[in-house]
Motif scaffolding. Sequence first.
Motif, short mmCIF file in Angstrom:
data_model
loop_
_atom_site.label_atom_id
_atom_site.label_comp_id
_atom_site.label_asym_id
_atom_site.label_seq_id
_atom_site.Cartn_x
_atom_site.Cartn_y
_atom_site.Cartn_z
N VAL A 1 0.97 -1.34 -0.09
CA VAL A 1 0.00 0.04 0.01
C VAL A 1 0.88 1.29 0.03
O VAL A 1 0.55 2.32 -0.66
CB VAL A 1 -1.02 0.02 1.10
N LEU A 2 1.96 1.19 0.80
CA LEU A 2 2.81 2.44 0.77
C LEU A 2 3.40 2.66 -0.59
O LEU A 2 3.78 3.64 -0.83
CB LEU A 2 3.95 2.25 1.64
N GLY A 3 3.65 1.68 -1.45
CA GLY A 3 4.07 1.74 -2.74
C GLY A 3 3.06 1.94 -3.80
O GLY A 3 3.41 2.29 -4.71
N HIS A 4 1.68 1.93 -3.39
CA HIS A 4 0.69 2.44 -4.38
C HIS A 4 -0.36 3.32 -3.48
O HIS A 4 -1.10 2.96 -2.76
CB HIS A 4 -0.06 0.96 -4.68
N PRO A 5 0.09 4.50 -3.52
CA PRO A 5 -0.79 5.52 -2.73
C PRO A 5 -2.02 5.49 -3.19
O PRO A 5 -2.96 5.82 -2.21
CB PRO A 5 -0.01 6.77 -2.86
N GLU A 28 -8.49 4.96 -2.20
CA GLU A 28 -9.62 4.17 -2.72
C GLU A 28 -10.41 3.44 -1.54
O GLU A 28 -11.64 3.30 -1.29
CB GLU A 28 -9.39 2.98 -3.65
N TRP A 29 -9.34 3.33 -0.55
CA TRP A 29 -9.88 2.63 0.88
C TRP A 29 -10.62 3.53 1.62
O TRP A 29 -11.77 3.20 1.94
CB TRP A 29 -8.96 2.00 1.68
N PHE A 30 -9.83 4.75 1.88
CA PHE A 30 -10.76 5.59 2.84
C PHE A 30 -11.82 6.62 2.07
O PHE A 30 -12.31 7.51 2.60
CB PHE A 30 -9.58 6.60 3.51
N ALA A 64 -0.76 1.14 7.04
CA ALA A 64 -0.06 1.70 6.09
C ALA A 64 -0.52 3.37 5.99
O ALA A 64 0.43 3.94 5.89
CB ALA A 64 -0.66 1.08 4.78
N ALA A 65 -1.79 3.35 6.57
CA ALA A 65 -2.17 4.75 6.49
C ALA A 65 -1.30 5.73 7.57
O ALA A 65 -0.93 6.96 7.43
CB ALA A 65 -3.74 4.98 6.87
#
Length: 319
Positions: free
Chosen positions: A120-124, A129-131, A197-198
Motif C-alpha cells: 500500500v505504501l508503494g501504491h498511494p 480508494e480505501w478511505f 499503512a495509513a
Amino acid sequence: MDLDAYVAEHGGEWRRLEALVTRRRLKPVEVDEMVLLYQRAATHLSIVRSRTPDAVVLADLSRLVLAGRAAINRSERVSWRPAADFVMFKLPAALYRTRWWWLTVTVLMVAAAWGLIDYVLGHPTVLQEWFGAHPDEAQLVDDFVNYYSEYRAETFFSAVWVNNAMLAAQCLASGVLILPVFYLLGTNLINIGMMGAAMFDAGAGDVYLTYIAPHGFLELTALFIGAGVGLRIGWSWIAPGPLMTRRQSLVHWAKQGMVVAVGLVFVLLVSGILEAYVTPSPLPAPVRIGIGGVLWVLFLAYALVWGREAQRRVREPLD
C-alpha cells in the motif's frame, strides 16, 4: 434382623462419619474415606428402613446421611483441584500439541500484514480508494490515539474483551469447515494492514507500533491460536491418520479445541486489560511495550516450554 447387633456392628463407621462431616477441612484421604462411609451409611439406612423401622435409629441414620451428603457437596464445591489441573496441565498440553498450526498461522499472518503495508505504501492510490479520499493525516493520528481513551477504561475493556473472545471462538468453531477461518483472518488482516499503512504514510509509524505493541503481542497471538487450532480441527477429518477413524479424530481434536477455547478467554482477558489500562496510559512507551512484551514471552514459555512437560504428563492414548 437383630437391630442391636446391627447397630453394634456398624456403629463405629457411623461415629467416624459423624466426626468427619463436622470437620471444616479434610485431607484428600479423609475426603475419600468420608465418601465411602457415606455410601455405606446410605445402604445401612435403606436396610434398616425396610427390615426394622425403628424410629430412633431411622432418625439418627437419616440425619447422618443428610449431613454426609451436604459435606460431600461442600468439599466438591471448594475443591480447586480441577481448575489447577486445567491451568497447570490440560491447557498448556493442548497448546503444545497444536503448536505447529498456530505458530504457522502467526508467521504467515504477520508476514502478510507487513507485506500489505509495504504494498500500500508503494501504491498511494490504494489508500485513497480505501478511505474514499486521501485521509487527513493529523486527524487520522488523533483518531487512532483517541480510540484507546475515548471511552471509560471499564467500558472499553469489556467491549474489546467480548469482541476478541467472539472472534477467537468463531475461528475455532468454523475451523471444521476450513475456509471460514481464512475469511475471518483475511478481514482482520486487511483492517490492521490498511490502518498501519495509513499511519506509516502519515509519518506516524512509531505511534502506530507504540499503541499496538503493548496489547497486540498477546491479543494477536491468542487470535492466531484460535485460528490455528480451528484449522487443526478441520484437518482432523480430512486426514485422521492411521490410528483413528474420521469421527474419532474429529472428536479428539474438538476436545482439544474446547480446552483451548476456555483458556483463550482468560488470555484475552489479560490482553483486554492491557489495551484498556496500559496502552493509553501516560507511562513511557518503552515501559508500556515492555509490560506487554514480558507477558507475551511468559505466555509463550507457558505454552511451548511448560507445555512440553505438561504434554508428557497428560499424554493421551491417541496422541
